[in-house]
Design a protein around this motif. Sequence first.
Motif, PDB file in Angstrom:
ATOM      1  N   TYR A   1      43.618  36.032  45.175  1.00  0.00           N
ATOM      2  CA  TYR A   1      44.698  36.277  44.632  1.00  0.00           C
ATOM      3  C   TYR A   1      45.283  35.003  43.869  1.00  0.00           C
ATOM      4  O   TYR A   1      45.378  34.059  44.395  1.00  0.00           O
ATOM      5  CB  TYR A   1      45.926  36.739  45.556  1.00  0.00           C
ATOM      6  CG  TYR A   1      47.274  36.826  44.937  1.00  0.00           C
ATOM      7  CD1 TYR A   1      47.639  38.073  44.119  1.00  0.00           C
ATOM      8  CD2 TYR A   1      48.226  35.909  44.898  1.00  0.00           C
ATOM      9  CE1 TYR A   1      48.635  38.417  43.468  1.00  0.00           C
ATOM     10  CE2 TYR A   1      49.444  35.925  44.276  1.00  0.00           C
ATOM     11  CZ  TYR A   1      49.801  37.381  43.613  1.00  0.00           C
ATOM     12  OH  TYR A   1      50.952  37.574  43.038  1.00  0.00           O
TER      13      TYR A   1
ATOM     14  N   TYR B   1      51.384  41.344  47.625  1.00  0.00           N
ATOM     15  CA  TYR B   1      51.011  42.783  48.007  1.00  0.00           C
ATOM     16  C   TYR B   1      50.085  42.591  49.493  1.00  0.00           C
ATOM     17  O   TYR B   1      49.782  43.606  50.030  1.00  0.00           O
ATOM     18  CB  TYR B   1      50.036  43.201  47.003  1.00  0.00           C
ATOM     19  CG  TYR B   1      50.574  43.215  45.428  1.00  0.00           C
ATOM     20  CD1 TYR B   1      51.342  44.137  45.050  1.00  0.00           C
ATOM     21  CD2 TYR B   1      50.029  41.928  44.783  1.00  0.00           C
ATOM     22  CE1 TYR B   1      52.089  43.852  43.895  1.00  0.00           C
ATOM     23  CE2 TYR B   1      50.422  41.912  43.457  1.00  0.00           C
ATOM     24  CZ  TYR B   1      51.538  42.862  42.931  1.00  0.00           C
ATOM     25  OH  TYR B   1      51.971  42.827  41.587  1.00  0.00           O
TER      26      TYR B   1
ATOM     27  N   ASN C   1      49.664  48.355  48.071  1.00  0.00           N
ATOM     28  CA  ASN C   1      49.250  47.662  46.751  1.00  0.00           C
ATOM     29  C   ASN C   1      48.462  46.588  46.814  1.00  0.00           C
ATOM     30  O   ASN C   1      48.144  46.084  45.523  1.00  0.00           O
ATOM     31  CB  ASN C   1      50.463  47.580  46.148  1.00  0.00           C
ATOM     32  CG  ASN C   1      51.535  48.653  45.818  1.00  0.00           C
ATOM     33  OD1 ASN C   1      51.056  49.579  45.366  1.00  0.00           O
ATOM     34  ND2 ASN C   1      52.798  48.531  46.322  1.00  0.00           N
ATOM     35  N   ASP C   2      47.820  46.393  47.789  1.00  0.00           N
ATOM     36  CA  ASP C   2      46.791  45.027  48.026  1.00  0.00           C
ATOM     37  C   ASP C   2      45.015  45.648  47.370  1.00  0.00           C
ATOM     38  O   ASP C   2      44.433  46.037  48.372  1.00  0.00           O
ATOM     39  CB  ASP C   2      46.747  44.581  49.423  1.00  0.00           C
ATOM     40  CG  ASP C   2      46.144  43.449  49.601  1.00  0.00           C
ATOM     41  OD1 ASP C   2      45.554  42.803  48.371  1.00  0.00           O
ATOM     42  OD2 ASP C   2      45.903  42.603  50.770  1.00  0.00           O
ATOM     43  N   THR C   3      45.313  45.745  46.206  1.00  0.00           N
ATOM     44  CA  THR C   3      43.953  46.329  45.631  1.00  0.00           C
ATOM     45  C   THR C   3      43.252  45.200  44.706  1.00  0.00           C
ATOM     46  O   THR C   3      43.810  44.372  44.237  1.00  0.00           O
ATOM     47  CB  THR C   3      44.375  47.581  44.831  1.00  0.00           C
ATOM     48  OG1 THR C   3      45.366  47.060  43.790  1.00  0.00           O
ATOM     49  CG2 THR C   3      44.981  48.926  45.795  1.00  0.00           C
ATOM     50  N   SER C   4      42.196  45.524  44.501  1.00  0.00           N
ATOM     51  CA  SER C   4      41.130  44.594  43.937  1.00  0.00           C
ATOM     52  C   SER C   4      41.776  44.382  42.263  1.00  0.00           C
ATOM     53  O   SER C   4      41.461  43.312  41.720  1.00  0.00           O
ATOM     54  CB  SER C   4      39.701  45.367  43.630  1.00  0.00           C
ATOM     55  OG  SER C   4      39.668  46.498  43.050  1.00  0.00           O
ATOM     56  N   ASP C   5      42.621  45.397  41.657  1.00  0.00           N
ATOM     57  CA  ASP C   5      43.130  44.792  40.445  1.00  0.00           C
ATOM     58  C   ASP C   5      44.109  43.681  40.486  1.00  0.00           C
ATOM     59  O   ASP C   5      44.329  43.201  39.474  1.00  0.00           O
ATOM     60  CB  ASP C   5      43.417  46.165  39.707  1.00  0.00           C
ATOM     61  CG  ASP C   5      44.778  46.588  40.529  1.00  0.00           C
ATOM     62  OD1 ASP C   5      44.589  46.993  41.544  1.00  0.00           O
ATOM     63  OD2 ASP C   5      45.663  46.774  40.048  1.00  0.00           O
ATOM     64  N   LYS C   6      44.580  43.250  41.519  1.00  0.00           N
ATOM     65  CA  LYS C   6      45.415  42.188  41.774  1.00  0.00           C
ATOM     66  C   LYS C   6      44.674  40.840  41.899  1.00  0.00           C
ATOM     67  O   LYS C   6      45.484  39.803  42.041  1.00  0.00           O
ATOM     68  CB  LYS C   6      46.235  42.224  42.949  1.00  0.00           C
ATOM     69  CG  LYS C   6      47.180  43.754  43.006  1.00  0.00           C
ATOM     70  CD  LYS C   6      47.987  43.893  41.906  1.00  0.00           C
ATOM     71  CE  LYS C   6      48.931  45.456  42.117  1.00  0.00           C
ATOM     72  NZ  LYS C   6      48.486  46.737  42.236  1.00  0.00           N
TER      73      LYS C   6
ATOM     74  N   SER D   1      41.872  37.791  40.998  1.00  0.00           N
ATOM     75  CA  SER D   1      41.507  36.719  39.859  1.00  0.00           C
ATOM     76  C   SER D   1      40.154  36.727  40.014  1.00  0.00           C
ATOM     77  O   SER D   1      39.524  36.065  41.066  1.00  0.00           O
ATOM     78  CB  SER D   1      42.154  35.655  39.710  1.00  0.00           C
ATOM     79  OG  SER D   1      41.445  34.639  39.016  1.00  0.00           O
TER      80      SER D   1
END
Length: 169
Positions: free
Chosen positions: A58, A133, A138-143, A145
């Motif tokens: 993150y 997140y 909502n702690d998902t891979s799309d968040k 870097s």
Amino acid sequence: ATIELATVLHDERFESTIKFVAFAAEESGLNGSYAFVLRESTRGVRYADTVIIDMIGYRAYNENRAFMFSNNGSNTMVGAVQSTITEHQLNLSLTTISTIMVNASDHYPFWLAGYPSVLVIEELSSNRPANPYYHTENDTSDKLSIEQMTVVTEALLGGFLTLQAPQEE
């Protein structure tokens, strides 16, 4: 990061053994790492360094940032990773902290057993993950870097290679 490091280093021969381990049950009391450390220390296994890679993906700001906690100000991995970042001009701001007060991740059983160990973790704010997140649905891979995960992994790889150059066959 752990799988990538193991993949990159797989065919290299080193003077010392490098182990890649993933622990279960961190959130319920560091159970996996406590069991591993107990087994290793009972067998008399010694470690020059251990690196615990916790959350590294993150990015809270527009720059890649990570923290490295050690229980010993002279930990060789800390210096090796810092040297790698400088020498290779990696785009990573690494804050290193020597303290025994951080005990909520899998590095802690290693510290208690007297093993030199570092915890590598993403940006913190008030000693908590900056990731809003964290521990939510909502702690998902799309968040995450990819750039940050890559540069942290590169810095760790450089640290390993600095400390343990591959042997010629």
